[in-house]
Design a protein around this motif. Sequence first.
Motif, short mmCIF file in Angstrom:
data_model
loop_
_atom_site.label_atom_id
_atom_site.label_comp_id
_atom_site.label_asym_id
_atom_site.label_seq_id
_atom_site.Cartn_x
_atom_site.Cartn_y
_atom_site.Cartn_z
N GLY A 134 0.89 -1.15 0.06
CA GLY A 134 -0.05 0.08 -0.05
C GLY A 134 0.88 1.32 0.04
O GLY A 134 1.51 1.53 -0.94
N ASP A 135 0.59 2.12 1.02
CA ASP A 135 1.56 3.22 1.44
C ASP A 135 2.74 3.02 2.20
O ASP A 135 3.44 3.88 2.57
CB ASP A 135 0.84 4.34 1.80
N ALA A 136 3.00 1.82 2.68
CA ALA A 136 4.05 1.48 3.29
C ALA A 136 5.14 0.87 2.65
O ALA A 136 5.20 0.30 1.63
CB ALA A 136 3.82 0.50 4.62
N TYR A 137 6.48 1.28 3.13
CA TYR A 137 7.72 0.96 2.47
C TYR A 137 8.47 -0.09 3.04
O TYR A 137 8.75 0.25 4.52
CB TYR A 137 8.64 2.13 2.00
N PHE A 138 8.94 -1.31 2.72
CA PHE A 138 9.51 -2.15 3.63
C PHE A 138 10.96 -2.46 2.92
O PHE A 138 11.19 -2.96 1.83
CB PHE A 138 8.71 -3.65 3.73
N ALA A 139 12.00 -2.45 4.04
CA ALA A 139 13.31 -2.73 3.41
C ALA A 139 14.10 -3.37 4.23
O ALA A 139 13.86 -3.37 5.66
CB ALA A 139 13.81 -1.37 3.04
N VAL A 140 15.33 -4.08 4.11
CA VAL A 140 16.20 -4.29 5.03
C VAL A 140 17.74 -4.24 5.00
O VAL A 140 17.98 -3.93 3.84
CB VAL A 140 16.11 -6.11 5.23
N CYS A 141 18.28 -4.39 5.95
CA CYS A 141 20.06 -4.05 5.57
C CYS A 141 20.71 -5.39 6.37
O CYS A 141 20.33 -5.61 7.43
CB CYS A 141 20.57 -2.76 6.13
N GLY A 142 21.53 -5.78 5.56
CA GLY A 142 22.10 -7.22 6.02
C GLY A 142 21.61 -8.44 5.36
O GLY A 142 22.06 -9.48 5.92
N ALA A 143 20.77 -8.41 4.36
CA ALA A 143 20.26 -9.56 3.72
C ALA A 143 20.01 -9.34 2.14
O ALA A 143 19.55 -8.06 1.85
CB ALA A 143 19.04 -10.12 4.38
N PRO A 144 20.37 -9.89 1.37
CA PRO A 144 21.03 -11.32 1.59
C PRO A 144 22.56 -11.27 1.89
O PRO A 144 22.97 -12.31 2.29
CB PRO A 144 20.82 -12.04 0.22
N ASP A 145 23.21 -9.91 1.64
CA ASP A 145 24.41 -9.83 1.89
C ASP A 145 24.90 -9.33 3.11
O ASP A 145 24.28 -8.30 3.84
CB ASP A 145 25.22 -8.84 0.76
N GLU A 146 25.80 -9.94 3.91
CA GLU A 146 26.25 -9.73 5.34
C GLU A 146 26.77 -8.12 5.26
O GLU A 146 27.48 -7.79 4.62
CB GLU A 146 27.05 -10.53 5.78
N MET A 147 26.05 -7.36 6.39
CA MET A 147 26.52 -6.09 6.37
C MET A 147 26.59 -5.68 7.80
O MET A 147 25.71 -5.67 8.68
CB MET A 147 25.46 -5.10 5.78
N PRO A 148 27.94 -5.77 8.35
CA PRO A 148 28.22 -5.35 9.92
C PRO A 148 27.44 -4.56 10.52
O PRO A 148 27.05 -4.38 11.63
CB PRO A 148 29.42 -5.56 10.09
N GLU A 149 27.49 -3.27 9.87
CA GLU A 149 27.03 -2.15 10.34
C GLU A 149 25.33 -1.84 9.86
O GLU A 149 24.78 -0.73 9.65
CB GLU A 149 27.67 -0.74 10.12
N HIS A 150 24.46 -2.89 9.88
CA HIS A 150 23.28 -2.89 9.23
C HIS A 150 22.27 -1.93 9.96
O HIS A 150 21.48 -1.20 9.63
CB HIS A 150 22.31 -4.34 9.23
N ALA A 151 22.36 -2.16 11.23
CA ALA A 151 21.53 -1.12 12.32
C ALA A 151 21.88 0.17 12.01
O ALA A 151 21.01 1.31 11.84
CB ALA A 151 21.86 -1.63 13.75
N GLU A 152 23.12 0.57 11.92
CA GLU A 152 23.62 2.01 11.63
C GLU A 152 23.08 2.63 10.27
O GLU A 152 22.68 3.75 10.17
CB GLU A 152 25.28 2.08 11.64
N ARG A 153 23.35 1.54 9.19
CA ARG A 153 22.71 2.07 7.95
C ARG A 153 21.29 2.28 8.06
O ARG A 153 20.84 3.38 7.14
CB ARG A 153 23.43 0.90 6.87
N VAL A 154 20.55 1.50 8.54
CA VAL A 154 19.05 1.77 8.73
C VAL A 154 18.64 2.95 9.51
O VAL A 154 17.86 3.73 8.92
CB VAL A 154 18.24 0.60 9.19
N ALA A 155 19.34 3.14 10.50
CA ALA A 155 19.08 4.42 11.31
C ALA A 155 19.53 5.64 10.23
O ALA A 155 18.67 6.71 10.56
CB ALA A 155 20.24 4.51 12.53
#
Length: 424
Positions: free
Chosen positions: A284-305
């Motif tokens: 709908g009007d919501a956007y869903f994304a991830v960081c750290g999948a499928p490729d490992e990303m050690p700073e995934h939380a930092e990038r999403v913030a």
Amino acid sequence: MSRLVQGGRRLLDLGVRNRDFAQDRRLRILNAVAVLAALISLLYCSFYAVYDWRHFWREIAFLPLMALLYTSVLYFTRLGRATFAMWYLVSVALFHLGVISWMLGPESGSLSYLLIVPFVLALLMGENDRFSVWPIAVAVGVLFVLVSLSVQSGSITSLPQRVQIWIFLVNSFGAIFLSCVVAVFFRWLIQVTESELDAERRRSDRLLHAILPGSVVPQLKADRRKVIAQDIPGATAVFADIVGFTGWALRTPPDEVVAELNRIFSRIDKLCGNRKLEKIKTIGDAYFAVCGAPDEMPEHAERVADFALDLMAEAENWDSATLPKLRFRIAIASGPMVAGVIGRTKFAYDVWGNTINLASRIEEHCNPGEILISAATDAALPVRFVREAKGPFDIRDQGPTELFRLISRTEKKGRALEARPASP
């Protein structure tokens, strides 16, 4: 000249639907051979008429009829009936060459053209055709022998020896030249087809890369039946929901709604790319994304913030006459998840697990213009992010859960900032 080229191209493309490369190639070859055969028949007819129309009256009467029959092949190709047109062309060619060789006599060399028939048929035959080229090749051989052994004198036997030699050479080299023309034309069609297939392959690759992560595409192309699944030990998911969009959409024309939503999501796509997030889907009007999948990303939380704060800044600076005010509710959660590709004809990369459920449930407790993060995300963020504790929330299917509000980022370094209690 350009009009002549365009006309020739349209003639070659009669019946072509641009759906099946093999079928389109067969139609183009049929059109080309039919036109060439008709033109050559008329050319020989003109030569015989100029040289001695009384002597060659049978040939002069016969060849225009053959040219008409060759031209009628174009009617069937225009209807897309390639298989019928192919066998019709072969039948006309065998009848034409057998009769004209019998009229002129084997000394004329016109039998050389017979050898082109199985050659052209081999180019036209497809892998799924139930018939073989060998019966036609045998029929050509039999016809060649019968005409060659015929005791009847042909039209050219009464001509001067020098003229007989010239006619023999013209027919022999004409057959060789026509074979070369057909072969070169066939090779050109193969090159065109290969170019079209290569362009289609690049287009398919672009589409796959647009809907799937780059590291997943090679696995899918290698084996489409392979189950592509991955256990992700640590990644961060984010949901960004547009505040008040549903009510605004009900009051706005559909074309404006789609155009504005496309503009918003295009900007979010760019922010995702800048922070190396993987877009999963829009709901709908919501956007869903991830960081750290499928490729490992050690700073995934930092990038999403960083992405979430970038998105809030984008909303503050939003300039649109259609949607003058843009605000988001953003929910973030970190933890393990499962990722993989689902579907066989319509592929989709998706992620599952309690981390995804938690991020979705957190969004239900967000206030407009607020970024809420889970305790795991808060623990993974470095010192430069300013957060405050929001206290435990009773999250659906999760129970009491500690949440934090992401406020801003600074350039400070040192020990991690302590979470401040929420203001009363």
